[in-house]
Enzyme design. Structure first.
Site, PDB file in Angstrom:
ATOM      1  CD1 TRP A   1      -3.103   1.269   0.766  1.00  0.00           C
ATOM      2  CD2 TRP A   1      -1.603   2.453   1.921  1.00  0.00           C
ATOM      3  NE1 TRP A   1      -3.660   2.499   1.035  1.00  0.00           N
ATOM      4  CE2 TRP A   1      -2.756   3.257   1.742  1.00  0.00           C
ATOM      5  CE3 TRP A   1      -0.527   2.997   2.624  1.00  0.00           C
ATOM      6  CZ2 TRP A   1      -2.861   4.547   2.233  1.00  0.00           C
ATOM      7  CZ3 TRP A   1      -0.623   4.296   3.113  1.00  0.00           C
ATOM      8  CH2 TRP A   1      -1.784   5.051   2.911  1.00  0.00           C
ATOM      9  CG  HIS A   2       3.325   2.482   3.304  1.00  0.00           C
ATOM     10  ND1 HIS A   2       2.668   1.537   4.058  1.00  0.00           N
ATOM     11  CD2 HIS A   2       3.314   3.615   4.051  1.00  0.00           C
ATOM     12  CE1 HIS A   2       2.290   2.064   5.205  1.00  0.00           C
ATOM     13  NE2 HIS A   2       2.670   3.331   5.223  1.00  0.00           N
ATOM     14  N   GLY A   3       3.760   1.707  -1.342  1.00  0.00           N
ATOM     15  CA  GLY A   3       4.443   2.003  -2.596  1.00  0.00           C
ATOM     16  C   GLY A   3       4.542   0.775  -3.488  1.00  0.00           C
TER      17      GLY A   3
END
Length: 375
Positions: A332-334
């Protein structure tokens, strides 16, 4: 539009005055103005993506009505008379849009690289995709609404304007907190009155957020970027110092933006959830993740971890569930394998606490009634 921009400095007071002194006589008109202001705020970056947020919002709103309509319907072979169909249709729609914009090129390139490792050359075409700002945040808000309606934790709203305001509310649209429909949506369904004390508190929290973002984070970034851009030529002590500065930078960025969002919402009579709770004073990694980006970690807990069995199962399944949510959190973060590795690393840090049954050891609030304010 960024909070720390001249445009926002002009935008905010205009919206504030119109909200309280022009559109305050009718709840529907006030909510409609919130939607217009939020779309102006979001479209300032690229107006084309307004169509995307409007589409996903309306689909999620309609899914809630259809889930309720068929919630108690007799079982039928007709999938269109099953509430689960509309729940999963909305989940797949939202995740499909998010996956296309955020992960399409990542998965295509990973697929090509995997075959290349075995000496097989594939020629795949990637797309020049612009990632819409805040898509991960408003997608998760839309999903939480459908899931909560399906779980009967929230009645679906027939007020499309209030729902559009819930998804697009500009203070938290592009950087969170990721709000739940159970908290934010009802606030758009009841009249709001101006509270001077709340507005003053909101201004104070916004100033604290700007201090963390502009004074702390942005100044740390100057040194951090300079060192990390030339890391091959730097000594170990310099890299260590840059890493320490980076911890202040990332905290100042994330929590500062959250403070500005929460304080800004208070100016409009809206209460958003707390997103950071002095995380660097945590006593173990489990406590840290209860205090860092709270709106995201609790979202993963409630909609992925607990449905998988949570902590009310065997140790092996608890470990499995922990790895799943951290791997998903990393992705989700990258869209990069380094983020997946980062997620796996934090899951490994959890293992000793889980095996010893101490992952819930520290649940009290650190620094209660101390000088540390807000986040």
């Amino acid at each position: 539009m960024l909070f720390n921009s001249f445009e926002f400095l002009v935008f905010l007071p205009i919206v504030f005055l119109l909200y309280w002194f022009v559109f305050n006589r009718s709840l529907k008109w006030q909510n409609a103005f919130v939607v217009v202001a939020s779309y102006v705020f979001y479209g300032w970056w690229d107006w084309r993506f307004l169509l995307l947020i409007a589409f996903t919002s309306l689909c999620s709103w309609a899914s809630g009505l259809l889930i309720e309509k068929y919630a108690d319907a007799p079982k039928s072979r007709n999938i269109f008379r099953d509430s689960r169909f509309y729940l999963w249709a909305n989940i797949l729609l939202n995740l499909g849009i998010l996956g296309f914009f955020k992960y399409f090129n990542f998965f295509v390139q990973s697929f090509v690289d995997a075959f290349a490792a075995f000496g097989i050359t594939l020629h795949a075409t990637t797309l020049h995709i612009i990632l819409p700002v805040g898509i991960s945040f408003y997608t998760f808000q839309a999903l939480s609404y459908s899931i909560d309606v399906y779980r009967k934790q929230l009645p679906p709203t027939r007020d499309a304007v209030a729902f559009l305001a819930y998804v697009s509310f500009f203070p938290q649209l592009v950087a969170g907190p990721i709000e739940r429909a159970t908290n934010l949506l009802p606030q758009f369904q009841r009249p709001r009155t101006f509270d001077y004390a709340q507005a003053v508190d909101g201004c104070r929290q916004m100033l604290w957020g700007f201090f963390k973002k502009i004074v702390i984070a942005d100044n740390c970034a100057v040194y951090v970027n300079q060192v990390f851009d030339t890391y091959q030529d730097q000594s170990g002590s310099t890299l260590l110092l840059a890493a320490i500065f980076f911890t202040f930078q990332i905290y100042g960025d994330f929590s500062g933006y959250s403070d500005i969002a929460i304080g800004c919402a208070k100016l409009f009579g809206i209460q958003l959830m707390r997103n950071f709770n002095v995380p660097y004073f945590s006593r173990d990694i489990a406590e840290f993740w209860r205090r860092w980006h709270i709106s995201l970690t609790t979202w993963f807990r409630d909609y992925i971890y607990i449905p998988l069995g949570g902590s009310r199962t065997t140790k092996a399944k608890i470990i499995r569930n922990t790895f799943i949510i951290f791997l998903v959190s990393g992705l989700w973060h990258g869209a990069n394998w380094t983020f997946v590795v980062w997620g796996a690393y934090h899951a490994v840090l959890f293992m000793p606490l889980i095996l010893m049954g101490k992952n819930r050891r520290f649940t009290d609030t650190v620094a209660t009634n101390r000088i540390l304010l807000y986040n």
